[in-house]
Design a protein around this motif. Structure first.
Motif, mmCIF file in Angstrom:
data_model
loop_
_atom_site.group_PDB
_atom_site.id
_atom_site.type_symbol
_atom_site.label_atom_id
_atom_site.label_comp_id
_atom_site.label_asym_id
_atom_site.label_seq_id
_atom_site.Cartn_x
_atom_site.Cartn_y
_atom_site.Cartn_z
ATOM 1 N N PRO B 165 0.836 -1.203 0.000
ATOM 2 C CA PRO B 165 0.000 0.000 0.000
ATOM 3 C C PRO B 165 0.881 1.267 0.000
ATOM 4 O O PRO B 165 2.070 1.179 0.295
ATOM 5 N N TYR B 300 -11.937 6.116 3.816
ATOM 6 C CA TYR B 300 -12.077 5.599 2.456
ATOM 7 C C TYR B 300 -12.544 6.662 1.476
ATOM 8 O O TYR B 300 -12.201 6.602 0.297
ATOM 9 N N LYS B 303 -9.367 8.192 0.533
ATOM 10 C CA LYS B 303 -8.603 7.279 -0.319
ATOM 11 C C LYS B 303 -9.194 7.248 -1.724
ATOM 12 O O LYS B 303 -8.458 7.242 -2.714
ATOM 13 N N GLU B 304 -10.514 7.228 -1.795
ATOM 14 C CA GLU B 304 -11.170 7.255 -3.107
ATOM 15 C C GLU B 304 -10.801 8.543 -3.850
ATOM 16 O O GLU B 304 -10.476 8.521 -5.028
ATOM 17 N N THR B 306 -8.291 10.271 -3.701
ATOM 18 C CA THR B 306 -6.893 10.329 -4.159
ATOM 19 C C THR B 306 -6.486 9.013 -4.821
ATOM 20 O O THR B 306 -5.302 8.720 -4.951
ATOM 21 N N TYR B 308 -6.374 5.953 -3.953
ATOM 22 C CA TYR B 308 -5.578 4.995 -3.155
ATOM 23 C C TYR B 308 -4.079 5.166 -3.384
ATOM 24 O O TYR B 308 -3.325 4.214 -3.304
ATOM 25 N N LYS B 310 -2.284 7.562 -1.699
ATOM 26 C CA LYS B 310 -1.642 8.231 -0.562
ATOM 27 C C LYS B 310 -2.044 7.579 0.763
ATOM 28 O O LYS B 310 -3.197 7.231 0.956
ATOM 29 N N VAL B 312 -3.215 7.362 4.518
ATOM 30 C CA VAL B 312 -4.071 8.206 5.358
ATOM 31 C C VAL B 312 -3.685 7.990 6.823
ATOM 32 O O VAL B 312 -3.677 6.867 7.320
ATOM 33 N N ASP B 335 -3.656 4.066 7.531
ATOM 34 C CA ASP B 335 -2.324 3.555 7.219
ATOM 35 C C ASP B 335 -1.340 3.890 8.326
ATOM 36 O O ASP B 335 -0.302 3.262 8.457
#
Lengths: 389, 506
Positions: B165, B300, B303-304, B306, B308, B310, B312, B335
């Motif tokens: 990730p 999420y 994350k969406e 960007t 996924y 970067k 978080v 993360d």
């Protein structure tokens, strides 16, 4: 074991902290890649010549291929302090495994107090209750044996599993290598691969289980060095259910091997790269694929890195590995004569048992020397071809 | 004297400005430089005087006086002794009674709480293990912040297909913590950005959005999404190398933020995307996060937004059940988790909150790390420790307790001139750091400030390498969570137990 723990009781409440044992040492190893057997006298000679690398507080031998008639059974070497420990342990064993044969390990008289040793040739068997079957799944035989050994080592007072692999065994205790070789009649065994250890602990009260080699299933480790990363390695292993009970840093190497090679299925070359990874600087200069791979390896297995000075010999059923730390702070020499490989802390030890090797060299820092059995030899020894690790 | 004190609101100050009149050359530098109006010039008498009640002890005049004529001394009040009623309490009541408001303070708490760092000692190698000289041997500090898989799968092909990730790659395990544009000046952020680039580490935007001139630091930037959502938009999220959701701050757990309208200049209003001159109020909770499952949605959503790419980070204040909360955050998909201890700084916080809410970082960090390991999910999340880190030994101890990296805030400000006078909330920082006044903020020269920050990080890195070398460790990952490298002195069994370390001598 109890004796050793005395004095630390007041810290018994402190979780996940145990005192690490520090030691300097001598190592020796022999392997015949064609699977031919070599008598124990030779390895005993090699380790004895490095007498001064030990101080009489521990020595041991690992031998592969010594029980060909029981090659399908796990050979459990048990060390007992007293009869009660034996009874308790056998109760556990009888409940969980089929014991094909059992007996005392042959010894000679050494004229001082010592524990007594038994060998059991066993196979896991179906468990009676569902709960037990779930904890000790018969189908996962290796896992089953690992868990049972951990249970005995942790739970039974005065009892300790010294080795638990197939067609192999560990013999170890307190004394100089010649004493231990004499005690266990090492000269009477024949093995295709031997490792030996001569120990110089600086702070350990004597405990027979604390001598090297350390063993888990077929993996044995002899180690010269001090692992500065012990605290990190130990806590990492605890996440995967390993409990470090033997109070020495070498133990973590055996467990890491088990975790990485057996459970995570990493090839040995990669396990060695986890133990002594290339520097970031070196990784930067690799080509893209390789660079990415090693980056991942270090990110995921950073806590498996063995930091601090070490040289180790790792025996496994398919061969022998020698490895140094990343900046070579401990000695390791490798010699080769035809199909026989020698590894030792000192060149003298190699030359003592093999006066004219074809070549002899000091492996570079962090570069593993991996010697594997030939395919045919493996098939002959184990009755099936090798699952490459 | 021109000035007389206002008897209605008088509360004795904390300092006395002592001026040697023989040394004073009447240059009036101290008068001009003191943004708290503690110094003034009397032209009738041709003499510089000080209004002690205004002095905050920031030392600006002491540093600026060309003839070294000024000293700032503590004003020792001799009240009749009372064990229960300290001066602190008496003055506290006076302030509340006189002004009818709750006192706002800044920086971390200045009260006497145990500092566990000072009761932890490090190990070194002797005989059985050679110490390593960092000037001769490689010594690695590289750190990756982010979620890591537990297994590297190697199939038939030579190289692994295991996907890692997104990670934040740092050359040193020290980052600059969240300080918003608004709390600190543009020049300070410029300096933090330049230092982060030079040292290959990251700084944090805080919740004030990102000023257009600072987009250039995107690859060394963590952007914050806090309860006010100030300045959060698509470009802001996508320019950064990581996103931090701020749930709480060590200095003021359970409290939102407040930037007074006077500070909301044209530039700040543009950056924060809010009306000029209006108070910028961040609510205490995120009003879309009332529980852990809502946090998961925000994680999420970011994350969406960007794709996924970067990591978080979720930042929480160290509070009583921090271990359980952290475990929940790890499972909610973060993360990395930042644990901010109660000694952490702030630009403004109600005094009562700063001084008695939250728990020390050392204990929180240790219990979080232990908890995540017990649950077998330590690899799934990185831990960033922050709050009151003063020196390189604090950093190394935090890492040995289990942190992946450390955030520094106050230490960075001290490097560029802060003297901890704890007046950030007033917006007239005499050192030009916590202010938006153009006259004051130009006192921070970004070139010089960046150089000082780089020096600080370089020296700390070297010190960390030396301590690691002494321990016989040549890579930071072998120190991470290595609590055997630590010993406690003068701690109780309970403290040792929570910290997971042995007492010295054991």
């Amino acid at each position: 074991m109890e004796v050793f723990r005395q004095g630390y009781e007041e810290f018994a409440h402190i979780p996940s902290v145990e005192v690490k044992d520090i030691s300097g040492c001598g190592l020796a190893g022999i392997i015949n890649t064609d699977g031919s057997l070599v008598g124990g006298a030779k390895i005993a000679d090699a380790i004895q010549i490095m007498h001064d690398r030990g101080n009489g507080l521990g020595a041991g031998f690992a031998a592969y291929g010594i029980y060909p008639e029981f090659k399908d059974f796990y050979a459990l070497h048990l060390m007992y302090d007293d009869e009660k420990a034996r009874e308790e342990t056998e109760e556990i064993l009888e409940k969980r495994v089929t014991i094909e044969q059992r007996g005392g390990i042959p010894t000679r008289h050494i004229g001082r107090k010592r524990p007594f040793f038994f060998v059991y040739f066993v196979k896991p068997r179906a468990q009676k209750s569902i709960v037990e079957a779930e904890e000790y799944g018969e189908e996962k035989k290796d896992e089953f044996i690992v868990r049972m050994c951990m249970k005995i080592n942790r739970g039974v007072k005065g009892s300790f599993v010294i080795s638990s692999g197939k067609n192999m065994g560990v013999f170890k205790g307190i004394g100089f290598p010649e004493e231990i070789a004499n005690l266990f009649r090492i000269d009477e065994y024949e093995a295709f691969c031997w490792t030996a250890h001569n120990r110089f602990p600086t702070n350990t009260p004597g405990w027979w289980g604390g001598a090297h080699p350390f063993c888990l299933l077929d993996w044995t480790v002899v180690h010269n060095g001090e692992i500065s990363s012990y605290g990190t390695n130990k806590r990492y292993l605890e996440m995967y259910g390993y409990r470090c009970t033997q109070l020495t840093d070498t133990e973590v190497i055996a467990y890491l091997l088990d975790l990485l090679a057996r459970r995570h299925k990493l090839p040995l070359e990669m396990v060695a790269a986890c133990f002594a990874p290339p520097l970031w600087e070196e990784i930067e200069n690799m080509d893209e694929d390789k660079k990415q791979f090693y980056q991942k390896l270090r990110m995921i297995y950073g806590s498996c890195m063995l930091n601090g000075p070490f040289s180790i010999l790792v025996g496994f059923k398919g061969g022998l590995v020698g490895l140094n730390d990343r900046i070579k702070l401990r000695p390791l020499m490798v010699g080769k004569k035809e199909k026989t490989w020698y590894m030792a802390s000192e060149e003298a030890a190699v030359k003592h048992i093999c006066p004219n090797p074809d070549k002899i060299w000091a492996p570079k820092a962090g570069e593993p020397v991996i010697v594997r059995l030939e395919k045919d030899a493996y098939r002959e020894l184990y009755g099936k071809s090798e699952e490459r690790i | 004297m021109k000035w007389m004190k206002n008897l209605k609101t008088y509360i004795p100050g904390d300092f006395v400005v002592v001026r040697d009149d023989n040394k004073c050359i009447r240059c009036k530098a101290c008068v001009e430089q003191c943004s708290f109006e503690a110094n003034f010039y009397d032209d009738e008498e041709d003499r510089v005087w000080s209004w002690d009640g205004h002095c905050v002890g920031c030392q600006r005049c002491v540093y600026i006086c060309p003839t070294d004529a000024i000293r700032v001394e503590p004003r020792e009040e001799i009240y009749r002794h009372h064990e229960n009623w300290k001066i602190y309490h008496i003055k506290g009541i006076e302030k509340r009674a006189n002004f009818g408001g709750a006192p706002i303070v800044s920086m971390g708490t200045d009260k006497e709480y145990p500092i566990y760092w000072d009761h932890i000692l490090l190990n070194a190698s002797q005989v059985t293990n050679p110490a390593i000289d960092p000037l001769r041997e490689p010594m690695e500090l590289k750190t990756f912040i982010g979620r890591k898989p537990s297994v590297l799968e190697i199939k038939k092909s030579k190289y692994s297909k295991t996907k890692i990730p997104p990670q934040l790659e740092l050359e040193i395990p020290i980052m600059f913590s969240a300080m918003s544009y608004g709390a600190v000046s543009k020049n300070v952020i410029e300096a933090l950005g330049r230092a982060s680039e030079a040292m290959a580490t990251c700084f944090n935007s805080g919740e004030g959005g990102l000023y257009k001139e600072h987009y250039k630091f995107g690859n060394r930037l963590i952007v914050q999404v806090a309860s006010g959502r100030f300045g959060v938009h698509k470009d802001y999220l996508n320019i950064a190398s990581a996103i931090e959701i701020k749930i709480g701050q060590g200095a003021k757990p359970g409290i939102g933020g407040h930037l007074p309208g006077e500070k909301v200049s044209k530039e700040i209003s543009e950056t924060r995307m809010m009306p000029r001159g209006a108070d910028a109020i961040s609510p205490a909770p995120h009003h879309d996060i009332y529980s852990i499952e809502d946090l998961r949605q925000l994680i999420y959503a970011l994350k969406e937004a960007t794709r996924y790419r970067k990591p978080v980070i979720v930042k929480i204040a160290a509070v009583h059940n921090v271990a359980a909360i952290a475990s929940g955050i790890a499972r909610a998909g973060a993360d990395a988790i930042c644990i901010d201890g109660f000694k952490g700084g702030t630009g403004a916080s109600p005094q009562v909150i700063r001084d008695c809410v939250g728990i020390p970082l050392e204990l929180a960090l240790a219990s979080v790390d232990t908890r995540l390991r017990e649950e077998g999910i330590r690899n799934e999340v990185s831990l960033i420790a922050s709050g009151g880190t003063r020196c390189s030994t604090d950093v190394i101890k935090a890492i040995a307790l289990g942190a992946d990296a450390v955030y520094i805030g106050t230490a960075a400000l001290v490097a560029i001139g802060c003297h901890l006078c704890q007046q950030c909330q007033r917006g007239n920082c005499a050192w030009g750091i916590a202010t938006q006044d153009p006259f004051l903020s130009k006192r921070v020269n970004p070139d010089i400030a960046a150089e000082k920050l780089i020096n600080l990080l370089k020296v700390w890195s070297l010190e960390i390498k030396e301590m690691m070398g002494a321990m016989g460790i040549n890579s930071i990952e072998s120190l991470r969570g290595n609590r055997l490298a630590l010993r406690g002195v003068g701690l109780t069994d309970t403290d040792l137990n929570i910290l997971g370390i042995l007492p010295a001598g054991a």
